[in-house]
Design a protein around this motif. Structure first.
Motif, PDB file in Angstrom:
ATOM      1  N   ASN A  68      49.937  44.126  43.870  1.00  6.87           N
ATOM      2  CA  ASN A  68      50.930  43.075  43.602  1.00  6.87           C
ATOM      3  C   ASN A  68      51.070  42.799  42.103  1.00  6.87           C
ATOM      4  O   ASN A  68      51.168  41.656  41.668  1.00  6.87           O
ATOM      5  CB  ASN A  68      50.566  41.786  44.343  1.00  6.87           C
ATOM      6  CG  ASN A  68      50.523  41.984  45.837  1.00  6.87           C
ATOM      7  OD1 ASN A  68      51.237  42.815  46.392  1.00  6.87           O
ATOM      8  ND2 ASN A  68      49.675  41.225  46.511  1.00  6.87           N
ATOM      9  N   GLY A  69      51.046  43.854  41.303  1.00  9.47           N
ATOM     10  CA  GLY A  69      51.238  43.723  39.862  1.00  9.47           C
ATOM     11  C   GLY A  69      50.022  43.225  39.095  1.00  9.47           C
ATOM     12  O   GLY A  69      50.093  43.051  37.885  1.00  9.47           O
ATOM     13  N   GLU A  70      48.916  42.983  39.766  1.00 11.84           N
ATOM     14  CA  GLU A  70      47.691  42.524  39.112  1.00 11.84           C
ATOM     15  C   GLU A  70      46.664  43.639  39.113  1.00 11.84           C
ATOM     16  O   GLU A  70      46.489  44.327  40.111  1.00 11.84           O
ATOM     17  CB  GLU A  70      47.089  41.328  39.861  1.00 11.84           C
ATOM     18  CG  GLU A  70      47.589  39.993  39.421  1.00 11.84           C
ATOM     19  CD  GLU A  70      46.758  38.901  40.046  1.00 11.84           C
ATOM     20  OE1 GLU A  70      45.946  38.292  39.339  1.00 11.84           O
ATOM     21  OE2 GLU A  70      46.928  38.693  41.266  1.00 11.84           O
ATOM     22  N   ARG A  71      45.985  43.823  37.984  1.00 11.80           N
ATOM     23  CA  ARG A  71      44.923  44.819  37.880  1.00 11.80           C
ATOM     24  C   ARG A  71      43.590  44.080  37.992  1.00 11.80           C
ATOM     25  O   ARG A  71      43.238  43.288  37.132  1.00 11.80           O
ATOM     26  CB  ARG A  71      45.038  45.550  36.552  1.00 11.80           C
ATOM     27  CG  ARG A  71      44.240  46.796  36.491  1.00 11.80           C
ATOM     28  CD  ARG A  71      44.783  47.703  35.385  1.00 11.80           C
ATOM     29  NE  ARG A  71      43.925  48.849  35.217  1.00 11.80           N
ATOM     30  CZ  ARG A  71      43.940  49.921  35.986  1.00 11.80           C
ATOM     31  NH1 ARG A  71      44.785  49.985  36.985  1.00 11.80           N
ATOM     32  NH2 ARG A  71      43.133  50.933  35.758  1.00 11.80           N
ATOM     33  N   LEU A  72      42.851  44.349  39.082  1.00 11.51           N
ATOM     34  CA  LEU A  72      41.610  43.634  39.370  1.00 11.51           C
ATOM     35  C   LEU A  72      40.462  44.598  39.629  1.00 11.51           C
ATOM     36  O   LEU A  72      40.667  45.705  40.122  1.00 11.51           O
ATOM     37  CB  LEU A  72      41.792  42.764  40.623  1.00 11.51           C
ATOM     38  CG  LEU A  72      42.916  41.745  40.616  1.00 11.51           C
ATOM     39  CD1 LEU A  72      43.152  41.214  42.021  1.00 11.51           C
ATOM     40  CD2 LEU A  72      42.586  40.616  39.681  1.00 11.51           C
ATOM     41  N   SER A  73      39.243  44.132  39.317  1.00 11.68           N
ATOM     42  CA  SER A  73      38.063  44.897  39.710  1.00 11.68           C
ATOM     43  C   SER A  73      37.843  44.656  41.200  1.00 11.68           C
ATOM     44  O   SER A  73      38.420  43.731  41.783  1.00 11.68           O
ATOM     45  CB  SER A  73      36.838  44.438  38.912  1.00 11.68           C
ATOM     46  OG  SER A  73      36.468  43.130  39.282  1.00 11.68           O
ATOM     47  N   LEU A  74      36.986  45.463  41.829  1.00  9.06           N
ATOM     48  CA  LEU A  74      36.761  45.289  43.264  1.00  9.06           C
ATOM     49  C   LEU A  74      36.149  43.932  43.602  1.00  9.06           C
ATOM     50  O   LEU A  74      36.580  43.302  44.568  1.00  9.06           O
ATOM     51  CB  LEU A  74      35.922  46.443  43.813  1.00  9.06           C
ATOM     52  CG  LEU A  74      36.576  47.830  43.725  1.00  9.06           C
ATOM     53  CD1 LEU A  74      35.689  48.877  44.373  1.00  9.06           C
ATOM     54  CD2 LEU A  74      37.951  47.847  44.320  1.00  9.06           C
ATOM     55  N   PRO A  75      35.177  43.413  42.827  1.00  4.06           N
ATOM     56  CA  PRO A  75      34.678  42.066  43.127  1.00  4.06           C
ATOM     57  C   PRO A  75      35.748  40.984  42.976  1.00  4.06           C
ATOM     58  O   PRO A  75      35.821  40.050  43.778  1.00  4.06           O
ATOM     59  CB  PRO A  75      33.545  41.855  42.129  1.00  4.06           C
ATOM     60  CG  PRO A  75      33.071  43.228  41.792  1.00  4.06           C
ATOM     61  CD  PRO A  75      34.314  44.078  41.828  1.00  4.06           C
ATOM     62  N   GLU A  76      36.601  41.118  41.957  1.00  2.38           N
ATOM     63  CA  GLU A  76      37.684  40.155  41.774  1.00  2.38           C
ATOM     64  C   GLU A  76      38.669  40.224  42.936  1.00  2.38           C
ATOM     65  O   GLU A  76      39.148  39.194  43.430  1.00  2.38           O
ATOM     66  CB  GLU A  76      38.429  40.423  40.458  1.00  2.38           C
ATOM     67  CG  GLU A  76      37.618  40.146  39.218  1.00  2.38           C
ATOM     68  CD  GLU A  76      38.278  40.663  37.944  1.00  2.38           C
ATOM     69  OE1 GLU A  76      37.909  40.160  36.881  1.00  2.38           O
ATOM     70  OE2 GLU A  76      39.136  41.570  38.012  1.00  2.38           O
ATOM     71  N   LEU A  77      38.941  41.435  43.374  1.00  2.00           N
ATOM     72  CA  LEU A  77      39.832  41.652  44.506  1.00  2.00           C
ATOM     73  C   LEU A  77      39.281  40.983  45.761  1.00  2.00           C
ATOM     74  O   LEU A  77      40.003  40.293  46.483  1.00  2.00           O
ATOM     75  CB  LEU A  77      40.012  43.154  44.734  1.00  2.00           C
ATOM     76  CG  LEU A  77      41.039  43.585  45.748  1.00  2.00           C
ATOM     77  CD1 LEU A  77      42.432  43.313  45.215  1.00  2.00           C
ATOM     78  CD2 LEU A  77      40.870  45.054  46.062  1.00  2.00           C
ATOM     79  N   ALA A  78      37.988  41.171  45.994  1.00  2.00           N
ATOM     80  CA  ALA A  78      37.340  40.561  47.163  1.00  2.00           C
ATOM     81  C   ALA A  78      37.461  39.041  47.112  1.00  2.00           C
ATOM     82  O   ALA A  78      37.778  38.401  48.121  1.00  2.00           O
ATOM     83  CB  ALA A  78      35.879  40.977  47.222  1.00  2.00           C
ATOM     84  N   GLU A  79      37.237  38.478  45.949  1.00  2.41           N
ATOM     85  CA  GLU A  79      37.303  37.017  45.810  1.00  2.41           C
ATOM     86  C   GLU A  79      38.732  36.506  46.030  1.00  2.41           C
ATOM     87  O   GLU A  79      38.942  35.528  46.753  1.00  2.41           O
ATOM     88  CB  GLU A  79      36.812  36.604  44.419  1.00  2.41           C
ATOM     89  CG  GLU A  79      36.704  35.114  44.250  1.00  2.41           C
ATOM     90  CD  GLU A  79      36.163  34.730  42.879  1.00  2.41           C
ATOM     91  OE1 GLU A  79      36.550  33.661  42.390  1.00  2.41           O
ATOM     92  OE2 GLU A  79      35.372  35.494  42.308  1.00  2.41           O
TER      93      GLU A  79
END
Length: 107
Positions: A68-79
């Motif tokens: 969705n246009g956001e670049r996140l790490s896997l932990p950030e994604l999980a949160e």
């Protein structure tokens, strides 16, 4: 004299820089935790080990995903998507990418 709490444990000897030392002695000599030495001791019976291998820094694996246009790490994604980090990493290891990583958990 300080008591050695690891003295009761059988110590495997390793050869580092042509010296035969126990893991406990290596831990003291190199200034690293005994657990690190244990984890990096070869399991195939090999006794010669490079000192650099025993003391090298662990490189963090930092996968980044764009959703969705956001670049996140896997932990950030999980949160962000209220999932456990273990679930997201498990999906990543199985080859899931993109929206497949953030699907709600089926109960």
């Amino acid at each position: 004299m300080a008591e050695d709490f690891n003295a009761h444990m059988p110590s495997k000897e390793l050869i580092v820089d042509n010296q035969r030392l126990t893991r406990h002695e290596l831990s003291k000599q190199l200034g690293v935790e005994i657990d690190l030495i244990r984890n990096r001791t070869p399991r195939d019976g090999q006794v010669e080990v490079a000192k650099e291998w025993l003391v090298k820094e662990k490189c963090p694996v930092n996968h980044r995903v764009e959703i969705n246009g956001e670049r996140l790490s896997l932990p950030e994604l999980a949160e962000c998507y209220h999932l456990s980090v273990e679930t997201v990493y498990s999906r990543w290891k199985r080859g899931k990418r993109g929206v497949e990583l953030i699907k709600p958990v089926q109960k």
